[in-house]
Design an enzyme around this catalytic site. Structure first.
Site, PDB file in Angstrom:
ATOM      1  CE  LYS A  97      -3.531   3.068  -1.502  1.00 36.74           C
ATOM      2  NZ  LYS A  97      -2.791   1.646  -1.982  1.00 36.74           N
ATOM      3  CG  ASP A 145      -5.567   2.397   1.935  1.00 38.54           C
ATOM      4  OD1 ASP A 145      -4.567   2.139   2.487  1.00 38.54           O
ATOM      5  OD2 ASP A 145      -5.867   1.655   0.633  1.00 38.54           O
TER       6      ASP A 145
END
Ligand code: C5P
Length: 321
Positions: free
Chosen positions: A21, A147
């Site tokens: 990400k 995350d």
């Protein structure tokens, strides 16, 4: 996708991949009572993948690929924690081997460890035939790290809470071509958050802002992501963690400077760093900027990637289920 994590013949094995990400916007609030910080972030999954194979075999964790020696192979490994979570919940006593191939920089601010956990959740769910849906897997993911849910979901999403509460940004389709400049060494996420708190506390209390400048709202960025102008998107990128990462690793200033001078639309630290990202108009532009950065010797390694891409998914299931 290269993978040298071999599976013993006849073993029942499932392989899943999960993406790195980046944060197109990373707004960080004050530290909370539980030690976490409230975030307002726009996550985007990019085309760098962790690959995790789980198989019914001896309990072991094997890690291959760049940076592998830095990754723990005991039960603190985030993929092992993901496997243990699902196995315990299922009441299974299966012995499960975990093979991880690193495609995301280790300790680079791109959620490589979180992607391992995401891929391990998806693969173990299939291996043990649990049939947990995506929502249930994301809920387990949030227990493993802030995350991890996004690494399951992929695409582009708004993240709130400590980053684990997600809302997919369906219209945020603008494609990006990005140069990823890896630094020598890593930065630990908690250390960078602590440095940000320190920098903010150090500021003059009389300052009405009582802190460093903070990233504002995300509406203009979200609107730009629905269009097709990479420069408009690049002008709206923001990262509150950057000041703290630069304070801990001042050499990154030079990397950012070189990338910007090479003509990138925007250069910034990725998440908590120390990886730096350079946003470009198209793939050819990204290749040219990557070559300039390589030539200046300001990065350990330079890669070109793109986003958005999808989330964690199975790539190989010999059981055919
Ligand atoms: O959630 P995760 O385990 O990935 O977070 C690692 C560490 O990063 C936390 O222990 C905390 O110190 C810091 N963190 C934070 N605020 C967040 C996310 C992480 O302070 N929103």
């Amino acid at each position: 996708m290269p993978c040298d994590a071999s599976i013993p013949a006849g073993a029942r094995a499932v392989t899943a991949v999960a993406p790195a990400k980046i944060n197109l916007h990373l707004g960080v609030g004050d530290v909370r009572g539980d030690g976490y910080h409230d975030l307002l972030t726009v996550y985007r999954a990019v085309d760098l993948w962790e690959r995790v194979t789980v198989s019914l075999d001896d309990d072991e964790v094997v890690v291959t690929g760049p940076g592998a020696p830095q990754v723990p192979t005991d039960r603190t490994n985030l993929a092992a924690r993901a496997v243990d979570l699902l196995r315990d919940e299922a009441g299974s006593d299966a012995r499960i081997a975990i093979r991880i191939h690193k495609g995301v920089p280790v300790a680079g601010g791109m959620a490589g460890g979180s992607a391992d956990a995401a891929a391990a959740l998806v693969a173990t769910d299939r291996l043990l035939g649990l049939g947990l849906g995506r929502a249930a897997l994301e809920e387990r993911a949030a227990r493993l790290g802030s995350d991890v849910p996004f690494c399951i979901r992929g695409g582009t999403a708004l993240g709130t809470g400590r980053g684990e509460k997600l809302a997919t940004l369906l219209h945020a389709r603008a494609e990006q071509h990005i140069v990823v400049a890896l630094a020598d060494g890593g930065l630990s996420t908690p250390t960078v958050f602590a440095e940000l708190d320190r920098l903010r506390a150090e500021r003059d209390p009389a300052d009405p802002e009582r802190g460093l400048p903070r990233a504002g709202g995300v509406d203009p960025l979200v609107a730009a992501l629905a269009g097709d102008d990479p420069a408009a998107v690049a002008g709206l990128l923001a990262n509150d963690m950057e000041a703290a990462a630069l304070s801990l690793m001042p050499a990154l200033r030079r990397t950012l400077c070189v990338g910007r001078e090479a003509g990138a639309l925007h250069g910034m630290v990725s998440g908590s760093g120390p990886t730096c990202l350079f946003f470009c108009t198209d793939r050819d532009h990204a290749i040219a900027v990557a070559a300039e950065i390589s030539e200046h010797g300001v990065a350990r390694e330079v890669r070109v990637t793109r986003g958005p891409v999808g989330g964690a998914h199975i790539v190989d299931d010999p059981t055919g289920k």
